[in-house]
Design a protein around this motif. Structure first.
Motif, short mmCIF file in Angstrom:
data_model
loop_
_atom_site.label_atom_id
_atom_site.label_comp_id
_atom_site.label_asym_id
_atom_site.label_seq_id
_atom_site.Cartn_x
_atom_site.Cartn_y
_atom_site.Cartn_z
N TYR A 216 11.90 -39.29 14.35
CA TYR A 216 10.53 -39.10 13.88
C TYR A 216 10.42 -37.80 13.08
CZ TYR A 216 8.47 -42.86 16.71
OH TYR A 216 8.13 -44.08 17.24
N VAL A 217 9.83 -37.90 11.90
CA VAL A 217 9.67 -36.74 11.02
C VAL A 217 8.18 -36.50 10.77
CG1 VAL A 217 10.28 -35.69 8.83
CG2 VAL A 217 11.82 -37.37 9.87
N PRO A 218 7.60 -35.37 11.20
CA PRO A 218 6.21 -35.08 10.88
C PRO A 218 6.09 -34.63 9.42
CG PRO A 218 7.13 -33.30 12.21
CD PRO A 218 8.21 -34.35 12.07
N ILE A 219 5.27 -35.33 8.65
CA ILE A 219 5.08 -35.00 7.23
C ILE A 219 3.57 -34.85 6.99
CG2 ILE A 219 5.58 -35.66 4.84
CD1 ILE A 219 7.68 -37.63 5.97
N LEU A 220 3.09 -33.63 7.07
CA LEU A 220 1.67 -33.39 6.84
C LEU A 220 1.35 -33.44 5.35
CD1 LEU A 220 1.05 -30.51 9.40
CD2 LEU A 220 0.59 -32.95 9.68
N ASP A 221 2.26 -32.96 4.54
CA ASP A 221 2.08 -32.95 3.08
C ASP A 221 3.46 -33.03 2.44
OD1 ASP A 221 1.44 -32.59 0.44
OD2 ASP A 221 0.87 -30.48 0.64
N ALA A 222 3.79 -34.19 1.89
CA ALA A 222 5.12 -34.39 1.32
C ALA A 222 5.43 -33.38 0.21
CB ALA A 222 5.25 -35.81 0.77
N LYS A 223 4.41 -32.99 -0.55
CA LYS A 223 4.64 -32.08 -1.67
C LYS A 223 5.05 -30.68 -1.21
CE LYS A 223 1.59 -34.56 -4.84
NZ LYS A 223 0.35 -34.50 -5.66
N SER A 224 4.77 -30.35 0.04
CA SER A 224 5.16 -29.04 0.56
C SER A 224 6.39 -29.12 1.47
CB SER A 224 3.99 -28.40 1.32
OG SER A 224 3.68 -29.15 2.48
N PHE A 225 7.00 -30.30 1.58
CA PHE A 225 8.15 -30.49 2.45
C PHE A 225 9.39 -29.86 1.81
CE2 PHE A 225 11.40 -32.52 4.95
CZ PHE A 225 10.78 -32.82 6.16
N ASN A 226 9.99 -28.90 2.51
CA ASN A 226 11.12 -28.13 1.99
C ASN A 226 12.44 -28.83 2.29
OD1 ASN A 226 13.18 -26.07 1.65
ND2 ASN A 226 11.54 -24.55 1.69
N TYR A 227 13.25 -29.08 1.26
CA TYR A 227 14.48 -29.85 1.47
C TYR A 227 15.61 -29.04 2.11
CZ TYR A 227 17.32 -27.81 -2.34
OH TYR A 227 18.07 -26.96 -3.13
N THR A 228 15.52 -27.71 2.12
CA THR A 228 16.69 -26.90 2.48
C THR A 228 17.17 -27.14 3.92
OG1 THR A 228 15.29 -25.02 3.09
CG2 THR A 228 16.12 -25.10 0.81
N GLY A 229 16.29 -27.54 4.80
CA GLY A 229 16.70 -27.74 6.19
C GLY A 229 16.95 -29.18 6.57
N MET A 230 16.92 -30.09 5.61
CA MET A 230 16.97 -31.51 5.94
C MET A 230 18.34 -31.95 6.48
SD MET A 230 14.68 -33.18 2.87
CE MET A 230 14.76 -34.85 3.54
N GLU A 231 19.40 -31.44 5.89
CA GLU A 231 20.74 -31.90 6.32
C GLU A 231 21.03 -31.52 7.76
OE1 GLU A 231 23.08 -32.10 2.03
OE2 GLU A 231 23.42 -30.37 3.35
N CYS A 232 20.77 -30.27 8.12
CA CYS A 232 21.07 -29.86 9.49
C CYS A 232 20.10 -30.51 10.48
CB CYS A 232 21.06 -28.34 9.64
SG CYS A 232 19.51 -27.55 9.26
N LEU A 233 18.85 -30.76 10.06
CA LEU A 233 17.89 -31.44 10.93
C LEU A 233 18.37 -32.85 11.25
CD1 LEU A 233 15.15 -31.40 12.38
CD2 LEU A 233 14.10 -32.17 10.24
N PHE A 234 18.89 -33.54 10.24
CA PHE A 234 19.39 -34.89 10.46
C PHE A 234 20.59 -34.88 11.41
CE2 PHE A 234 21.87 -38.67 9.60
CZ PHE A 234 20.90 -39.66 9.52
N LEU A 235 21.50 -33.93 11.23
CA LEU A 235 22.66 -33.84 12.12
C LEU A 235 22.22 -33.62 13.56
CD1 LEU A 235 25.14 -31.63 10.04
CD2 LEU A 235 25.02 -34.13 10.16
N HIS A 236 21.18 -32.86 13.77
CA HIS A 236 20.69 -32.53 15.11
C HIS A 236 19.98 -33.72 15.76
CE1 HIS A 236 18.91 -29.56 18.10
NE2 HIS A 236 18.14 -30.64 18.27
N GLU A 237 18.94 -34.21 15.09
CA GLU A 237 18.09 -35.23 15.69
C GLU A 237 18.68 -36.62 15.64
OE1 GLU A 237 15.50 -34.56 17.37
OE2 GLU A 237 15.03 -32.52 16.75
N ALA A 238 19.52 -36.88 14.64
CA ALA A 238 19.96 -38.24 14.39
C ALA A 238 21.46 -38.42 14.61
CB ALA A 238 19.55 -38.64 12.96
N ILE A 239 22.23 -38.31 13.54
CA ILE A 239 23.66 -38.59 13.58
C ILE A 239 24.43 -37.36 13.11
CG2 ILE A 239 25.50 -40.01 12.56
CD1 ILE A 239 23.37 -42.24 12.25
N PRO A 240 25.39 -36.88 13.91
CA PRO A 240 25.89 -37.40 15.19
C PRO A 240 25.24 -36.74 16.40
CG PRO A 240 27.40 -35.73 14.40
CD PRO A 240 26.27 -35.79 13.39
N GLY A 241 24.03 -36.23 16.26
CA GLY A 241 23.36 -35.51 17.33
C GLY A 241 22.76 -36.41 18.39
#
Length: 588
Positions: free
Chosen positions: A402-427
């Motif tokens: 689950y990803v909280p997106i209050l405003d897509a235009k302000s969503f910062n991409y820099t943390g997306m890769e590590c967030l996915f590794l943590h919450e999803a695969i292979p986390g």
């Protein structure tokens, strides 16, 4: 139901008597069988005591029940339940158990002991907060897209019963909070303020309210008259029980509770708060570390990671200091590349496709459970962090990131890769799914959760990014460092608020001084730690232990990273001391 409960306790009593006689089991098969029966009885009893947990685990025989788990009567039953198993375990001869059964024995022993100890603290007097709890879990279940099934008429009728029971739970919650007000056992005002709009939204008689969602998904096998009848009954339950209960809670919070909330930020501000925090440290970290030791570890880790962040800053040619670079990451438009929530979600999905070939080089065992990325529901997005919800073992429900997106235009991409590794695969998706799919584990282990192991492993996975072909962009690598320092900061601010008298504002400032979060994000994080003391400590404490074990055993002859990860995950969540023991047996 009362007969079932009495029968269960009678069975436990008889089993206890059989296991605790003067002569211990000497036959290894008999001892193992006794333990297997004991842990199965425990799991079955726990599912009846906690029916919503049973639903999450795919045990649907209790889908219509909603225990009033915050009542004194329930807590007394729970104390007796745990006490019976403490006694029964004394009759098991551990010398006759194999390694897998020894883990089961130790884990059950710890769970019943620490759960019983936790009942000494009156946390049921603060049953509602903004981050998690029944007031938020019930609408998740009622959304029609979570663990509660809505496949047929009976499923709808079961959730009708849960909605009816919620009105009793909410009355108990108000009575408990009034008692808490008289004792000074209340939420910080900053948290209570955040609860108010949640309760207001969930009390609205409006089809946009999440509770109405299953009415759009009525079973197709019902004829028109049956659908009409079910729609009427379901709507009546929402409007006669659920919405009034939320409205009553909302009115109570606004008129009675808010004026009596406390100004302190940490749990030490309630009676017995210091002792409670020390208990929560042991509960969440599975260690005997003191608050001061954890605080010092956090400061060391913050200093170490800041140095690495400085190196990345310099490598991209930025000439300002680190706080200025934080501001660049927070505000520069180059890091905000999305226009719609679907673009954010698709970007996360693309990470899975990119890393899977490398994942298969690091892991021998892959989960069978399917996986999805979804946007966090609107009713809880403002106070939610990204999170993972486990799938079901029968394959009917996928694991969901689950990803909280209050405003897509302000969503910062820099943390997306590590967030996915943590919450999803292979986390979390790998760890939880592999644990649940391992039918050689007793059910209470297949569905258990231990924060220092589970969150520690997920944080460890963030550090696999380079090995998985990620972090090639220096800003994405900086995002990884930002997430790592975020977990180190938690050690400082959590202990700071709950043991050292730090204010909410002091903690927010420390966080913003050391990582590129916006003030809104920092506030949400700090208030999360205020709501669930000690939980945030588990990440870094567990990750440090797993990294220590990998460094240690990577020096041994014939070390294989696939074998390391498979051994790490195969037994599911375990306390850190048991993790050390089992890894030593495998790699010594």
């Amino acid at each position: 139901m009362l007969k079932k409960n009495n029968a269960l306790l009678l069975a436990i009593t008889l089993f206890t008597a059989a296991c605790s006689g003067p002569a211990k089991q000497s036959d290894s098969t008999g001892t193992a069988d006794s333990l297997h029966q004991l842990v199965q009885h425990y799991y079955d009893g726990k599912m009846e005591l906690f029916p919503m947990e049973a639903t999450m685990n795919g045990e649907h025989q209790f889908d219509g029940l909603l225990q009033i788990d915050i009542s004194e009567r329930f807590r007394s039953r729970l104390d007796s339940f745990y006490g019976h198993y403490q006694t029964a375990l004394q009759g098991i001869d551990t010398a006759a158990l194999n390694n897998n059964d020894l883990i089961s024995y130790a884990m059950l022993q710890r769970e019943v002991a620490i759960s019983r100890e936790g009942l000494r603290f009156p946390d049921n007097l603060m049953p509602i907060q903004q981050f998690w709890g029944l007031t938020l879990t019930l609408p998740q279940f009622g959304s029609g897209t979570s663990a509660q099934p809505f496949k047929n008429k009976a499923d709808y009728e079961k959730f009708i019963q849960r909605m009816k029971s919620f009105s009793e739970w909410s009355d108990t919650a108000i009575a408990n909070m009034r008692r808490g007000m008289s004792l000074g056992y209340v939420l910080p005002k900053a948290l209570a303020v955040k609860v108010v709009p949640q309760l207001a939204d969930l009390s609205k008689k409006d089809t946009s309210n999440v509770f109405y969602t299953p009415l759009r998904l009525l079973p197709a096998d019902l004829d028109t008259a049956e659908q009409r009848s079910l729609r009427t009954a379901y709507t009546t339950a929402i409007e006669q029980y659920t919405l009034p209960a939320y409205a009553k809670l909302h009115e109570f919070f606004v008129k009675e509770y808010l004026p009596r909330t406390r100004s302190t930020s940490g749990i030490s501000g309630v009676p017995g708060g210091k002792e409670l925090y020390n208990f929560l440290i042991r509960y969440w970290t599975t260690t005997d570390l003191s608050p001061d030791e954890i605080f010092a570890t956090g400061e060391r880790e913050v200093a170490r990671i800041r140095k690495e962040m400085d190196s990345v800053k310099n490598s991209v040619g930025f000439t300002g200091d680190l706080p200025a670079f934080f501001n660049l990451i927070r505000t520069d438009k180059q890091f905000r590349i999305f226009s719609t929530p679907s673009q954010v979600l698709d970007s996360f999905r693309s990470i899975e496709q990119k890393i899977m070939p490398a994942v298969k080089q690091l892991y021998g065992t892959l989960p069978k459970t399917k996986f999805e990325v979804r946007q966090t529901e609107a009713f809880r997005a403002a106070s939610a962090s990204a999170e993972y919800m486990p799938g079901s073992t029968d394959g009917s429900r996928p694991g969901v990131f689950y990803v909280p997106i209050l405003d897509a235009k302000s969503f910062n991409y820099t943390g997306m890769e590590c967030l996915f590794l943590h919450e999803a695969i292979p986390g979390h998706h790998f760890q939880t799914s592999i644990q649940q799919e391992n039918d050689s584990l007793p059910k209470f282990r297949r569905f258990t959760w231990i924060g220092s192991y589970g969150e520690g492993y997920a944080l460890y996975c963030e550090g696999l990014g380079t090995e998985l072909g990620l972090y090639t962009n220096p800003y994405s690598y900086f995002g990884h460092l930002s997430d790592e320092i975020h977990r180190a900061i938690r050690l400082v601010v959590d202990v700071g608020m709950h043991a050292k008298g730090w204010s909410r504002e002091q903690a927010i400032k420390y966080m913003m001084d050391n990582e590129p979060l916006s003030e809104q994000e920092a506030v949400a994080e700090i208030e999360r730690y205020m709501a669930i003391p000690g939980q945030a400590l588990s990440y870094k404490i567990g990750e440090l232990k797993i990294r220590e074990l990998r460094r240690k055993y990577s020096q041994t002859t014939g070390f294989s990273i696939k074998n390391f990860h498979d051994e790490l995950l195969k037994d599911g969540c375990v306390p850190l001391s048991l993790l050390e023991e089992k890894m030593a047996r495998r790699f010594k």
